[in-house]
Design an enzyme around this catalytic site. Structure first.
Site, mmCIF file in Angstrom:
data_model
loop_
_atom_site.group_PDB
_atom_site.id
_atom_site.type_symbol
_atom_site.label_atom_id
_atom_site.label_comp_id
_atom_site.label_asym_id
_atom_site.label_seq_id
_atom_site.Cartn_x
_atom_site.Cartn_y
_atom_site.Cartn_z
ATOM 1 N N GLU A 52 5.325 -3.784 12.264
ATOM 2 C CA GLU A 52 4.353 -2.695 12.127
ATOM 3 C C GLU A 52 3.170 -3.311 11.409
ATOM 4 O OE1 GLU A 52 1.999 -0.327 10.388
ATOM 5 O OE2 GLU A 52 3.704 0.279 9.155
ATOM 6 N N ASN A 91 0.791 -1.225 0.000
ATOM 7 C CA ASN A 91 0.000 0.000 0.000
ATOM 8 C C ASN A 91 0.827 1.280 0.000
ATOM 9 O OD1 ASN A 91 0.656 -0.836 2.670
ATOM 10 N ND2 ASN A 91 -0.878 0.548 3.509
ATOM 11 N N CYS A 115 -2.603 1.872 6.945
ATOM 12 C CA CYS A 115 -2.628 1.243 8.266
ATOM 13 C C CYS A 115 -3.077 2.198 9.363
ATOM 14 C CB CYS A 115 -1.266 0.642 8.601
ATOM 15 S SG CYS A 115 0.081 1.833 8.558
ATOM 16 N N GLU A 157 9.807 2.783 13.729
ATOM 17 C CA GLU A 157 10.511 3.146 12.510
ATOM 18 C C GLU A 157 10.491 4.655 12.365
ATOM 19 O OE1 GLU A 157 10.193 -0.469 9.444
ATOM 20 O OE2 GLU A 157 8.290 0.591 9.674
#
Length: 479
Positions: free
Chosen positions: A249, A151, A283, A459
């Site tokens: 993640e 994505n 997300c 991250e």
């Protein structure tokens, strides 16, 4: 489309040893736009060998030199934005403006970690007697296997590559086979910047085969995944056998709390802009809208109006503001979520169907559902599509309780003009990231990640490099 690329192993582009390929499909037209190699066991072993052979010399490369290389990669990528963004649109369907913004955000990761490579700080403590010194140093964890989702095909790989290279780790990256071009562009920029052979390797193919093979190898010392919760749990199990370092993640189901003192129309417009970005396939997309009963009606009306104003189409059309979903499977799931909500009494204010004007492409109308019961699937499962379910609440405690009632904990959002309410809500949300009157959370300088089943590790930012480093303590006694 991918003629100049392929598997990138030990500094070279090549096809798979057994010549197998995977087709890449344009989600706006359902046409094949090219093929990429299907890496087999021999290809993966060669990538592992390259990462292992380069590991010691890259770990020993001074941070200042790693910084220069990352800066050169960043500079090269800035010359490729237009072409790379157009390739991204063909693969995942997002509007061209979104693709350009994402690619620039990916470049920011390389730019940020070019600085962080020079700032890997240890520390020294005084010994308990005058003859000793205690030192804590940080060293690269070793070769990394990185897996990314489709994505955000530029930003997700960039977060992992840039941090790992800055820390002194070599990398075997497996990007999504549906959206591989950005990873190819990164590898090509790294090659042209003079990154030593074997430091960055890129392989494409069947996800389960590649993950099992790479994670089982003793070469790999750390694994990083951006993906769904079920895939994250599977990767974690694979890592357990070798006690691999792991950062995850994973999915989210971000609640939005709109309190009575917020401007309902302004909040709704901001929510719609964030919700339907990349057709909701994000997300941290806001995906459950809890609105105080006193402003529920104007919020819902403004949200529906914003959704109806979006223009569906190919991302390459400058008039397009919402592209297709990535594949038929995702669209079918969205349809089932909407049908379930409606069967439980939810009201469709906008969308709710495939657009009649398209006979090809995985399009679905931007959809706003109102009066959605908490028991519906769309309030409990990550929708990952263009659905905005709205419900009302009466009290602060009710809103927080419902917001925290899922196993997800990636992001959450708050709208309030009261500093006290905003602070209380931000503190109470059980998530890794909170946006208050702002929904654009991701940037290179912040630590991106979640809690609960949304994963662990961070991250980006100063913390992002720590997932690629091991602490070593040395006690020295003077003789």
């Amino acid at each position: 489309m991918y003629e100049n690329y392929g598997l990138f192993i030990d500094g070279q582009w090549r096809e798979a040893r057994d010549k197998r390929v995977i087709a890449v499909i344009d989600p706006a037209t359902e046409e094949r736009i090219g093929v990429v190699p299907h890496a087999g066991p021999q290809d993966l072993d060669e990538a592992l060998r390259a990462a292992a052979d380069a590991a010691s010399s890259w770990a020993a490369t001074p941070g200042w030199e790693r910084s220069k290389l990352l800066r050169r990669i960043s500079d090269d990528l800035r010359q490729r934005v237009e072409a790379a963004a157009a390739m991204m649109v063909r693969e995942c369907g997002k509007p061209l403006a979104e693709a350009k913004g994402e690619f620039l955000a990916a470049i920011d990761q390389f730019d940020w970690y070019a600085d962080e490579a020079r700032r890997i700080f240890g520390h020294t403590l005084a010994g308990r007697d005058g003859g000793t010194k205690l030192t804590v140093q940080y060293r690269p964890v070793g070769p990394v296997a990185a897996f990314t989702a489709w994505n955000f095909p530029a930003l997700l790989p960039a977060r992992k590559i840039a941090a790992a290279l800055a820390a002194g780790c070599t990398v075997v990256l497996k990007p999504s086979e549906e959206t591989p071009s950005s990873a190819f562009v990164f590898a090509d920029a790294a090659r042209k910047a003079g990154l030593p052979d074997g430091v960055l390797n890129v392989v494409t193919g069947e996800p389960a085969e590649i993950s099992r093979h790479l994670i089982a190898s003793p070469v790999i010392r750390k694994v990083s995944l951006t993906g769904s919760v079920p895939v994250g749990k599977l990767i974690m199990k694979l890592c357990a056998d070798g006690l691999k370092r792991l950062s995850l993640e994973l999915g989210g189901h971000a609640p939005v709390l709109v309190f009575a003192d917020a401007d309902p129309v302004a909040a709704a417009k901001a929510c719609a802009a964030a919700k339907f970005r990349n057709s909701g396939q994000v997300c941290i997309s806001p995906s459950r809208f809890y609105v105080h009963a006193s402003i529920h009606a104007p919020f819902a009306a403004a949200m529906a109006e914003s959704a109806k104003a979006l223009r569906l189409g190919s991302g390459l059309d400058p008039q397009t503001t919402c592209g297709p979903m990535i594949n038929a499977r995702g669209r079918e799931r969205v349809e089932s979520l909407v049908a379930d909500a409606v069967s439980h009494g939810a009201k469709v204010l906008a969308g709710g169907a495939r657009p009649s004007e398209f006979n090809r492409g995985f399009f679905y109308q931007p959809t706003v559902l109102d009066m959605v019961p908490e028991a519906t699937r769309v309030m409990r499962e990550e929708p990952f599509g263009p659905i905005a379910p709205i419900a009302s609440f009466e009290s602060f405690d009710e809103a927080i309780g419902r917001a925290n009632a899922t196993p997800f904990g990636l992001a959450g959002y708050v709208f309030s003009s009261s500093l006290s309410t905003a602070n209380r809500a931000a503190d109470a949300l059980d998530v890794g990231m909170v946006g208050v009157n702002d929904m654009m959370l991701a940037s290179a300088e912040i630590p991106f990640g979640g809690v609960k089943e949304s994963g662990f590790g961070r991250e980006g930012g100063q913390l992002g490099i720590l997932d690629y480093l091991e602490a070593r303590y040395v006690k020295m006694r003077h003789t």
